[in-house]
Design a protein around this motif. Structure first.
Motif, PDB file in Angstrom:
ATOM      1  N   GLN A  11       0.836  -1.206   0.000  1.00  0.00           N
ATOM      2  CA  GLN A  11       0.000   0.000   0.000  1.00  0.00           C
ATOM      3  C   GLN A  11       0.869   1.253   0.000  1.00  0.00           C
ATOM      4  O   GLN A  11       0.573   2.221  -0.690  1.00  0.00           O
ATOM      5  CB  GLN A  11      -0.944   0.013   1.208  1.00  0.00           C
ATOM      6  N   TYR A  12       1.956   1.229   0.780  1.00  0.00           N
ATOM      7  CA  TYR A  12       2.887   2.367   0.796  1.00  0.00           C
ATOM      8  C   TYR A  12       3.453   2.597  -0.599  1.00  0.00           C
ATOM      9  O   TYR A  12       3.498   3.730  -1.088  1.00  0.00           O
ATOM     10  CB  TYR A  12       4.017   2.126   1.805  1.00  0.00           C
ATOM     11  N   ARG A  15       0.995   4.210  -2.893  1.00  0.00           N
ATOM     12  CA  ARG A  15       0.622   5.590  -2.536  1.00  0.00           C
ATOM     13  C   ARG A  15       1.833   6.483  -2.302  1.00  0.00           C
ATOM     14  O   ARG A  15       1.700   7.624  -1.860  1.00  0.00           O
ATOM     15  CB  ARG A  15      -0.246   5.594  -1.265  1.00  0.00           C
ATOM     16  N   SER A  71      -8.570   5.186   3.479  1.00  0.00           N
ATOM     17  CA  SER A  71      -7.392   4.327   3.532  1.00  0.00           C
ATOM     18  C   SER A  71      -6.101   5.149   3.472  1.00  0.00           C
ATOM     19  O   SER A  71      -5.158   4.902   4.228  1.00  0.00           O
ATOM     20  CB  SER A  71      -7.440   3.312   2.389  1.00  0.00           C
ATOM     21  N   MET A  75      -3.318   5.585   6.453  1.00  0.00           N
ATOM     22  CA  MET A  75      -1.898   5.319   6.220  1.00  0.00           C
ATOM     23  C   MET A  75      -1.053   6.520   6.648  1.00  0.00           C
ATOM     24  O   MET A  75      -0.053   6.362   7.358  1.00  0.00           O
ATOM     25  CB  MET A  75      -1.630   4.999   4.760  1.00  0.00           C
ATOM     26  N   SER A 111      -7.896   1.697  10.444  1.00  0.00           N
ATOM     27  CA  SER A 111      -8.820   1.253   9.394  1.00  0.00           C
ATOM     28  C   SER A 111     -10.011   0.525   9.995  1.00  0.00           C
ATOM     29  O   SER A 111     -11.135   0.660   9.501  1.00  0.00           O
ATOM     30  CB  SER A 111      -8.095   0.337   8.411  1.00  0.00           C
TER      31      SER A 111
END
Length: 150
Positions: A11-12, A15, A71, A75, A111
């Motif tokens: 995910q990092y 994004r 989301s 993060m 989350s």
């Protein structure tokens, strides 16, 4: 790496560009503070400043973050909070793997409770730009040292 950390790193990585843009916006806000709110950095001052230290760049960033998805904000909040813990020497977060694990755990908690987007946007921009930038840069360095940018 655990599955949780692997998922968080993925995910990092997805994004990363947006996260780096937020870091740049924090740097712009810090530059504004240096120009317009110099008294907030005066360590020799013996009284409180009457200046409310408004920062238009941070308010604009807050508005922009309010339009992002939950989301992404979870993060950013996890990275910021874990970066703050590392900067203050709280917890054993010196190894990048431990940092990523702690950030992934916090991301999962955030989350799971699904706070309001406006709350997270305000939480991320309520602190001084100097601290917001430092926390996020520490987090970015830890995540990239952990090879989470692939």
């Amino acid at each position: 790496m655990t599955d949780r950390v692997n998922a968080f790193c993925l995910q990092y990585a997805l994004r990363r560009g947006e996260i780096l843009t937020v870091a740049d916006r924090f740097a712009d806000a810090l530059e504004e503070d240096y120009r317009l709110n110099r008294d907030m950095f005066d360590i020799h001052r013996l009284s409180f400043s009457q200046n409310k230290h408004p920062n238009k760049t941070m308010r604009a960033l807050e508005a922009d973050l309010s339009r992002k998805d939950l989301s992404f904000l979870c993060m950013l909040a996890a990275l910021s909070d874990t970066g703050m813990e590392k900067s203050q020497g709280l917890g054993n977060l010196q190894e990048p793997e431990r940092f990523a694990d702690a950030a992934a755990a916090l991301f999962g908690e955030l989350s799971g409770c699904a706070p309001a987007i406006s709350y997270l946007a305000q939480k991320l921009t309520e602190i001084k730009a100097e601290h917001a930038l430092k926390r996020l840069r520490i987090a970015i360095l830890a995540m990239e040292t952990n090879n989470c940018r692939k």
